[in-house]
Design an enzyme around this catalytic site. Structure first.
Site, PDB file in Angstrom:
ATOM      1  N   HIS A   4      50.886  28.403  45.710  1.00 49.22           N
ATOM      2  CA  HIS A   4      51.170  27.314  44.779  1.00 49.22           C
ATOM      3  C   HIS A   4      50.460  26.064  45.262  1.00 49.22           C
ATOM      4  O   HIS A   4      50.374  25.838  46.464  1.00 49.22           O
ATOM      5  CB  HIS A   4      52.686  27.055  44.702  1.00 49.22           C
ATOM      6  CG  HIS A   4      53.076  26.267  43.500  1.00 49.22           C
ATOM      7  ND1 HIS A   4      53.040  24.891  43.482  1.00 49.22           N
ATOM      8  CD2 HIS A   4      53.471  26.665  42.266  1.00 49.22           C
ATOM      9  CE1 HIS A   4      53.422  24.480  42.289  1.00 49.22           C
ATOM     10  NE2 HIS A   4      53.684  25.528  41.521  1.00 49.22           N
ATOM     11  N   ASP A  58      56.801  32.938  39.461  1.00 51.42           N
ATOM     12  CA  ASP A  58      56.407  34.052  38.601  1.00 51.42           C
ATOM     13  C   ASP A  58      56.496  35.418  39.268  1.00 51.42           C
ATOM     14  O   ASP A  58      56.312  36.435  38.605  1.00 51.42           O
ATOM     15  CB  ASP A  58      54.980  33.830  38.086  1.00 51.42           C
ATOM     16  CG  ASP A  58      54.949  32.736  37.043  1.00 51.42           C
ATOM     17  OD1 ASP A  58      55.899  32.671  36.263  1.00 51.42           O
ATOM     18  OD2 ASP A  58      53.993  31.950  37.034  1.00 51.42           O
TER      19      ASP A  58
HETATM   20  N1  CMC Z   1      46.225  35.656  47.024  1.00 48.49           N
HETATM   21  C1  CMC Z   1      45.312  35.595  48.015  1.00 48.49           C
HETATM   22  N2  CMC Z   1      44.841  34.445  48.532  1.00 48.49           N
HETATM   23  C2  CMC Z   1      45.315  33.304  48.006  1.00 48.49           C
HETATM   24  C3  CMC Z   1      46.257  33.289  46.968  1.00 48.49           C
HETATM   25  C4  CMC Z   1      46.724  34.526  46.470  1.00 48.49           C
HETATM   26  N3  CMC Z   1      47.611  34.564  45.489  1.00 48.49           N
HETATM   27  N4  CMC Z   1      46.541  32.018  46.637  1.00 48.49           N
HETATM   28  C5  CMC Z   1      45.795  31.249  47.435  1.00 48.49           C
HETATM   29  N5  CMC Z   1      45.051  32.034  48.279  1.00 48.49           N
HETATM   30  C6  CMC Z   1      44.143  31.564  49.348  1.00 48.49           C
HETATM   31  C7  CMC Z   1      42.821  31.083  48.766  1.00 48.49           C
HETATM   32  O1  CMC Z   1      41.866  32.124  48.710  1.00 48.49           O
HETATM   33  C8  CMC Z   1      42.451  30.009  49.742  1.00 48.49           C
HETATM   34  O2  CMC Z   1      41.949  30.634  50.905  1.00 48.49           O
HETATM   35  P1  CMC Z   1      40.789  29.917  51.791  1.00 48.49           P
HETATM   36  O3  CMC Z   1      41.402  28.658  52.317  1.00 48.49           O
HETATM   37  O4  CMC Z   1      40.451  30.906  52.832  1.00 48.49           O
HETATM   38  O5  CMC Z   1      39.653  29.648  50.839  1.00 48.49           O
HETATM   39  C9  CMC Z   1      43.786  29.375  50.112  1.00 48.49           C
HETATM   40  O6  CMC Z   1      44.750  30.424  49.944  1.00 48.49           O
HETATM   41  C10 CMC Z   1      44.168  28.175  49.268  1.00 48.49           C
HETATM   42  O7  CMC Z   1      44.178  28.605  47.915  1.00 48.49           O
HETATM   43  P2  CMC Z   1      43.607  27.750  46.695  1.00 48.49           P
HETATM   44  O8  CMC Z   1      43.168  28.683  45.612  1.00 48.49           O
HETATM   45  O9  CMC Z   1      42.589  26.780  47.219  1.00 48.49           O
HETATM   46  O10 CMC Z   1      44.901  26.965  46.284  1.00 48.49           O
HETATM   47  P3  CMC Z   1      45.136  26.219  44.915  1.00 48.49           P
HETATM   48  O11 CMC Z   1      46.165  25.204  45.190  1.00 48.49           O
HETATM   49  O12 CMC Z   1      43.845  25.793  44.319  1.00 48.49           O
HETATM   50  O13 CMC Z   1      45.694  27.374  43.943  1.00 48.49           O
HETATM   51  C11 CMC Z   1      47.134  28.880  42.843  1.00 48.49           C
HETATM   52  C12 CMC Z   1      47.019  27.585  43.678  1.00 48.49           C
HETATM   53  C13 CMC Z   1      48.566  29.015  42.322  1.00 48.49           C
HETATM   54  C14 CMC Z   1      46.192  28.783  41.629  1.00 48.49           C
HETATM   55  C15 CMC Z   1      46.760  30.079  43.745  1.00 48.49           C
HETATM   56  O14 CMC Z   1      47.642  30.173  44.836  1.00 48.49           O
HETATM   57  C16 CMC Z   1      46.706  31.398  42.968  1.00 48.49           C
HETATM   58  O15 CMC Z   1      45.681  31.715  42.360  1.00 48.49           O
HETATM   59  N6  CMC Z   1      47.848  32.170  42.949  1.00 48.49           N
HETATM   60  C17 CMC Z   1      47.922  33.364  42.155  1.00 48.49           C
HETATM   61  C18 CMC Z   1      48.200  32.998  40.702  1.00 48.49           C
HETATM   62  C19 CMC Z   1      49.638  32.557  40.503  1.00 48.49           C
HETATM   63  O16 CMC Z   1      50.572  33.177  40.988  1.00 48.49           O
HETATM   64  N7  CMC Z   1      49.812  31.479  39.707  1.00 48.49           N
HETATM   65  C20 CMC Z   1      51.140  30.968  39.356  1.00 48.49           C
HETATM   66  C21 CMC Z   1      51.425  29.618  39.939  1.00 48.49           C
HETATM   67  S1  CMC Z   1      53.150  29.153  39.801  1.00 48.49           S
HETATM   68  C22 CMC Z   1      53.422  28.940  38.121  1.00 48.49           C
HETATM   69  C23 CMC Z   1      52.667  27.831  37.519  1.00 48.49           C
HETATM   70  O17 CMC Z   1      52.626  26.715  38.066  1.00 48.49           O
HETATM   71  O18 CMC Z   1      52.114  28.041  36.448  1.00 48.49           O
END
Ligand code: CMC
Length: 427
Positions: free
Chosen positions: A310, A367
């Site tokens: 998140h 989720d």
């Molecule tokens: N699986 C594997 N690696 C992950 C995941 C995941 N679900 N989420 C984040 N990471 C890793 C990412 O690859 C990155 O690694 P590195 O630092 O080595 O590059 C690090 O963790 C930070 O992630 P980010 O993508 O830069 O973080 P963000 O804040 O931009 O993204 C997120 C947040 C929710 C989009 C992401 O965690 C994700 O894609 N999660 C899966 C989708 C999901 O469950 N979304 C629902 C969010 S809650 C409901 C809502 O708000 O709508």
């Protein structure tokens, strides 16, 4: 916001130095106010995806991502799910206070009076292609509300918002249920005045001319909890879309339709459907969760653990905690075990003990378990994001109202141009 002792941050650019005011929120969040920066220095700030930017002042929802705290209008989410119905929470978010008995009755009457879809709109459902995703149907239908109800009075917002809010909250529920019935080829079921909001929705979804639906209070309670948990989450992607589009003074319904579109993405509201699809895939593949955790860590693989991570929470999402416990209660009473639930629990444990996830503070988000609960309630996976949208309506409306009330200027960020400098048109 504390204004008592003004503090400043000093910014030096070349030989010039300027003082930027420090702003402190009621929960002690600190920000450097750069609103005068460009005027005084000619510089702008660069913050792609707003990772470090507070885009507004807001008194609706507080999230502490480090401690795992979520409060609507100051009230902890744990207390709201225990004591309130979804429509009470909607009123709280929109008006900033819980409704007194008189206000509750008035709001409830408005919800009932506005529960029917304009009959001309009902025919729209006949013309979407079979298999159309209900989220796309929903955003189209809500946009159409702007045509049927063009006037949202901005002058007496406090009074008039109830009618527009009730119309949205009530008709969108009807639209959602109609979209589902259309999808499965059954006749639509109309809303009933004698049922409360969640019972009404369940009845419109599952009642049929050949098998009346048995409304169970514990299922109604569970649906209330699910909707309350998703009702608001401060400046997330779809709420930011609502505030941005609303700042151009677009009609409320058209604005909400944009919020629905933003929510439909798999990184946002679409994640609950993506979680169930992922769990299905793991089960179909033989159930080796370690293999999928390894794939999620592999930078050459696009696979991510859906329902994990998140932008704000760097600890267990408080909403996930509540719904995990509700999921456990519900599934333990069911005769048929859901294999996806078993896999989800195992996946959670493996990920929570894995260095990659620990280092990056990746925990289950709201989720991760909601899809499993919706499945158990009989709601198909392509409706999960619609459920999220239904729940998020009060939050979007509250933010829209707050934004209009603060006389927000039209949202219009700057950019750093990195394209060609004046180029020849050529011959
Ligand atoms: N699986 C594997 N690696 C992950 C995941 C995941 N679900 N989420 C984040 N990471 C890793 C990412 O690859 C990155 O690694 P590195 O630092 O080595 O590059 C690090 O963790 C930070 O992630 P980010 O993508 O830069 O973080 P963000 O804040 O931009 O993204 C997120 C947040 C929710 C989009 C992401 O965690 C994700 O894609 N999660 C899966 C989708 C999901 O469950 N979304 C629902 C969010 S809650 C409901 C809502 O708000 O709508």
């Amino acid at each position: 916001m504390s204004e008592e002792k003004k503090q400043f941050a000093e910014l030096k650019i070349g030989d010039k130095s300027i003082d930027l005011p420090i702003v402190i929120g009621t929960e002690n969040e600190k920000a450097v106010d750069i609103s005068g920066l460009r005027k005084t220095t000619g510089y702008v700030t660069l913050d792609p995806s707003f990772m470090n930017t507070a885009s507004c002042y807001s008194s609706i929802t507080f999230v502490d991502g480090e401690k795992g705290i979520l409060r609507y209008r100051g009230i902890p989410i744990e207390e709201l799910v225990e004591k309130c119905s979804f429509t009470q929470v909607a009123y709280l978010l929109i008006h900033g206070k819980l409704a007194n008995p008189e206000e509750r009755l008035k709001f409830s009457k408005l919800l009932n009076q506005n529960s029917l879809l304009h009959e001309d709109m009902r025919h729209f459902f006949d013309h979407f292609p079979r298999g159309a995703h209900p989220m796309h149907i929903l955003s189209t239908m809500i946009n159409a509300l702007a045509v049927f109800y063009p006037n949202v009075d901005l002058l007496s917002l406090d009074e008039d918002i109830d009618l527009s809010a009730a119309r949205l909250i009530s008709t969108v529920r009807t639209m959602a249920a109609f979209a589902y019935k259309k999808n499965i080829g059954e006749p639509v079921v109309y809303p009933r005045h004698d049922l409360n909001y969640c019972a009404n929705f369940l009845n419109m979804m599952f009642d049929s001319p050949v098998k009346p639906y048995d409304i169970k209070p514990e299922i109604v309670k569970l649906l209330n909890i699910l909707l309350i948990l998703h009702a608001d989450h401060e400046q997330n992607c779809s709420t930011t879309a609502v505030r941005t589009i609303g700042s151009a003074q677009v009609n409320l319904y058209a604005t909400i339709s944009a919020g629905i579109s933003a929510l439909s993405g798999p990184l946002h509201g679409g994640a609950n459907q993506a979680v169930v699809e992922m769990l299905d895939m793991i089960v179909a593949d033989g159930g080796d969760v370690k293999k999928f955790v390894a794939r999620a860590k592999d930078k050459n693989d696009t696979f991510r653990l859906m329902g994990f991570g998140h932008r704000v929470y760097k600890t267990y999402d408080p909403r996930a905690k509540i719904i995990k416990s509700e999921c456990h209660k519900l599934l333990s009473t069911m005769k048929n075990k859901d294999p996806l639930y078993e896999v989800a629990m195992e996946l959670e444990q493996v990920a929570l003990h894995d260095e990659y996830f620990i280092e990056r503070n990746l925990y289950p988000n709201v989720d991760f378990y909601t899809g499993i609960v919706y499945r158990a309630l009989g709601i198909p996976s392509n409706m999960f994001t619609v459920m999220f949208a239904l729940a998020r309506l009060p939050g979007w409306i509250a933010h829209w109202k707050e934004m209009i009330g603060h006389h927000t200027k039209i949202v219009r960020p700057r950019q750093i141009y990195i394209g060609k400098v004046p180029a020849d048109y050529g011959k």
